[in-house]
Design an enzyme around this catalytic site. Structure first.
Site, short mmCIF file in Angstrom:
data_model
loop_
_atom_site.label_atom_id
_atom_site.label_comp_id
_atom_site.label_asym_id
_atom_site.label_seq_id
_atom_site.Cartn_x
_atom_site.Cartn_y
_atom_site.Cartn_z
N ALA A 25 0.52 -1.18 0.33
CA ALA A 25 0.23 0.29 0.40
C ALA A 25 0.83 1.37 -0.10
O ALA A 25 1.97 1.08 0.07
CB ALA A 25 -0.66 0.27 1.30
N GLY A 28 0.46 9.13 2.29
CA GLY A 28 0.71 10.36 2.03
C GLY A 28 2.15 10.83 2.44
O GLY A 28 2.66 11.39 2.42
N MET A 29 2.85 9.49 3.27
CA MET A 29 3.74 9.84 3.89
C MET A 29 5.10 8.58 3.28
O MET A 29 6.54 8.66 4.20
CB MET A 29 3.71 9.84 5.47
CG MET A 29 2.58 11.37 5.92
SD MET A 29 2.99 10.56 8.07
CE MET A 29 1.92 9.27 8.36
N VAL A 32 3.69 0.96 1.61
CA VAL A 32 4.45 -0.04 2.39
C VAL A 32 4.80 -1.34 1.99
O VAL A 32 3.85 -2.07 0.56
CB VAL A 32 3.50 -0.56 3.27
CG1 VAL A 32 3.83 -2.24 3.96
CG2 VAL A 32 3.11 0.48 4.27
N ASP A 141 -2.46 8.51 15.70
CA ASP A 141 -3.21 8.35 14.25
C ASP A 141 -4.01 6.70 14.11
O ASP A 141 -3.61 6.14 13.38
CB ASP A 141 -2.09 7.97 13.21
CG ASP A 141 -2.67 7.72 11.18
OD1 ASP A 141 -3.97 8.32 11.29
OD2 ASP A 141 -1.99 8.12 10.60
#
Length: 705
Positions: A25, A28-29, A32, A141
């Site tokens: 996946a 925004g940062m 993976v 988060d």
């Protein structure tokens, strides 16, 4: 799992250790990947930061510190952080790879969940979050995408450390986290703490129960604005019949003021489990309402709601609501569809007649409502008005007393009033004493933690409380026999006649340590996680029989009782100790064998001997291996020399010296020329040796005249 073959990192080796297999996946940062740790031969989740973050040295330094902090957290419901580093401006985190799916997948597949399932799924998340809060970590988060559900049913909370490092390295005005679950203080740029995570858990629980998030908008800033300026509604507004305890739990977690939320994950976990234990099966198994079909258009005018329904603050006349991503019209029920029935015999009041006549007919509520002019004929409307006027007149007449209160002896009536007043005064005085100074007066529960039971009971009696009970509980922090707390809690104000329950510590709950010796290091870590224990220090040592990576010993030992979170030190094998191979070439056979065996190796003599012009007979010509390392008992093969081979030496007397020299050198001899009388003729006069056998490589002397 999705595999993006066009991704340039797929198939590459990161930091000489992690071989990227496929892409999972991207956010925004970071992105993976599934990667294989070639050193330990296991699959891991490799999170690679996007280049604009990987190029910030201050951020990378902060990320390293946060990753180390997260790596020290070992808990069965938290995804472990295994490694962190950089490789050619590729900054990465290595985490435990959980093969399965996420809570988001469950919500997409099932929508709203029954309370039993929602509370069961959120329980391990809150437990892991409580352990993180105890360790001083804040997630920042929390969202369904970060709740991982393994194929074997294990539930783990992932992505610790990254959001904290990002939030510390960004500007004050940046919003870090997923906006749908962001706490009001993070939206306002204020300091976050454990209660910020609790807010996100509350939003997530709301979504699990109702199938939708409490706030939505066309752009993220609209959602963020609602987090700050609106209160999260009760889930029962969307799931009729939902237990009030669940409403209170969600709204406690999502209070706008952090001081009104649970202080951390452990405080929330205690209340969550209390609710799960006390709800009935019917309340736990309540099925969320199915999607409702669209209703036909309602006539103009203000619509009437279904009795008992709760208005949606985001909807107005004829507006639509969104449930699970589908728009459905709000239901409206016309007044005439639910008629109100009047009881045939109304209750009586002492001294008054019936409120309605016994033989009075029961009228529908809308019988007295004219309704739209176009729907009722004029003669029927006139009849209705007439009947309505007569009904109201009968009700006014029914309210007239049928007998007078002045009947009877006036003196007796006066004494009766005096008696009534005296009794009322006595009752008022007794009630005043009972609720003002007696057992019914309010009292504050004193602080009882870490007191003995006798001391706690004495403090309660001194505060006016007489009824106490006790229950034994496990506690990791309070010693055995001491009070952990009370119910109601310290500081709460209750009536003094109410009982107070004392929770008395039995000490920490102890669990037997699992057997780890003989397992690989990875298997031992998995067993520790499953038992709720922590990984302590790892020592490595050579072992002649155990393969590398196998656990040789553990401390504390197997079966020893220990509390959850106890670190267990492991001694791990490095395999057999390597032994350098000694060089014995040129040594006599006996000396060579003795040197090899002294090193812990085994000498093997080759069956065939060989001639060698430079190595004497009985000495070692060759050995295999000649260098390097072997483990204890490893074999070294020795080849023994027969010495130089014997070669026939022909006579060259009378021959010219050059001819003799060349012939003898071709036979492998070394030629030495001695000139007699200057060797003027160049003829060999004498030769030593001559016409015999001599060792190859030996010297032949030619005397030349």
């Amino acid at each position: 799992m999705q595999d993006y073959s066009s991704d340039p990192l797929v198939g590459t080796l990161v930091d000489g250790r992690y071989l990227i297999q496929s892409r999972l996946a991207s956010g925004g940062m970071s992105t993976v990947y599934v990667a294989t740790d070639r050193r330990l031969e296991r699959d891991v989740a490799l999170k690679v930061l996007h280049p604009h973050m990987a190029g910030d040295p201050q951020f990378l330094d902060r990320l390293g510190r946060e990753a180390k902090a997260a790596a020290r957290l070992s808990h069965p419901h938290v995804v472990g952080v295994l490694d962190q580093g950089e490789d050619d401006r590729v900054a990465y985190l290595v985490m435990e790879y959980i093969k399965g799916h996420t809570l988001r997948d469950v919500l997409k597949d099932r929508g709203a969940l029954p309370p039993r399932l929602a509370l069961a799924l959120i329980d391990p998340v809150v437990e892991g979050l409580g352990a993180a809060h105890d360790a001083g970590l804040i997630h920042r988060d929390i969202k369904p995408e970060n709740v991982l559900i393994a194929e074997d049913g294990r539930i783990k909370l992932g992505d610790f450390g990254l959001a904290r490092a990002i939030s510390t390295s960004t500007s004050t005005g940046a919003l870090i986290g997923t906006v749908a679950y962001l706490s009001p203080e993070l939206v306002l740029g204020r300091q976050a703490d454990a209660r910020s995570d609790i807010y996100s858990v509350g939003i997530m629980l709301y979504e699990m129960i109702t199938g939708r998030q409490p706030f939505d908008g066309e752009v993220p800033i609209q959602v963020a604005y609602q987090h700050v300026n609106s209160a999260v509604g009760a889930p029962s507004e969307r799931v009729p019949g939902l237990a009030a305890e669940i409403d209170e739990l969600v709204q406690w977690c999502t209070a706008n003021d952090p001081d009104k939320r649970p202080v951390d994950g452990n405080a929330l976990l205690s209340e969550l489990r209390h609710i799960r234990t006390n709800l009935s099966d019917a309340e736990l198994d309540l099925q969320p309402p199915a999607a409702r079909p669209a209703l036909p258009p309602v006539p103009p005018g203000p619509p009437a709601r279904r009795p008992g329904s709760v208005p949606d603050p985001r909807t107005d006349h004829g507006a639509t609501e969104v449930f699970g991503g589908r728009q459905q019209p709000t239901e409206f029920i016309a007044r005439g569809s639910n008629p109100t029935t009047v009881m045939s015999a109304a209750p009586r009041h002492p001294g008054y007649g019936p409120l309605t006549a016994p033989d009075e007919p029961a009228y529908p509520e809308d019988y007295f409502d004219d309704g739209p002019e176009s729907s009722v004929p004029a003669n029927k409307r006139a009849q209705r008005r007439h009947d309505r006027d007569e009904e109201r007149a009968r009700q006014r007449a029914a309210a007239t007393p049928v007998r007078s209160l002045r009947e009877g002896n006036p003196r007796r009536r006066g004494l009766l009033w005096i008696l009534v007043l005296v009794i009322a005064a006595l009752l008022a005085g007794s009630a005043g004493w009972f609720f003002g100074m007696g057992p019914g007066s309010p009292g504050t529960i004193p602080a009882l933690t870490n007191r003995t039971v006798a001391e706690a009971e004495q403090l309660l009696r001194a505060a006016g409380f007489q009824s106490t009970t006790r229950r034994d509980v496990f506690d990791d922090d309070v010693g055995p026999g001491l009070v952990v707390g009370s119910e109601p809690a310290a500081g709460e104000v209750i009536r003094k006649f109410q009982p107070v329950s004392l929770a008395v510590s039995k000490g920490p709950e102890l669990f037997p340590l699992p057997e780890l010796t003989g397992k690989t290091l990875d298997e031992a870590k998995t067993a520790l996680n499953a038992a709720g224990m922590a990984l302590g220090e790892i020592a490595e040592t050579y072992h002649e029989t155990a393969p590398a990576g196998v656990v040789l010993a553990q401390a504390p030992p197997t079966g020893a009782p220990a509390r959850h979170g106890t670190p267990v030190d492991l001694t791990v094998s490095r395999g057999p100790q390597p032994i350098p191979v000694p060089d014995v070439r040129g040594k006599k056979q006996g000396e060579a064998v003795e040197a090899i065996e002294a090193a812990g190796l085994k000498a093997v003599i080759a069956p065939d001997t060989v001639n060698d012009r430079s190595v004497p007979k009985g000495a070692v010509v060759e050995q295999d291996p000649a260098s390097g390392n072997l483990t204890r008992g490893g074999a070294v093969t020795l080849t023994i020399s027969k010495g130089p081979r014997l070669v026939d030496v022909p006579s060259f007397v009378g021959k010219q010296v050059d001819e003799a020299r060349n012939a003898l050198e071709d036979l492998g001899f070394e030629v030495k020329v001695e000139n007699i009388f200057g060797g003027f003729f160049g003829t060999v006069r004498e030769q030593d040796p001559e016409d015999t056998k001599a060792p190859e490589g030996s010297v032949v002397i030619l005397r030349v005249v």
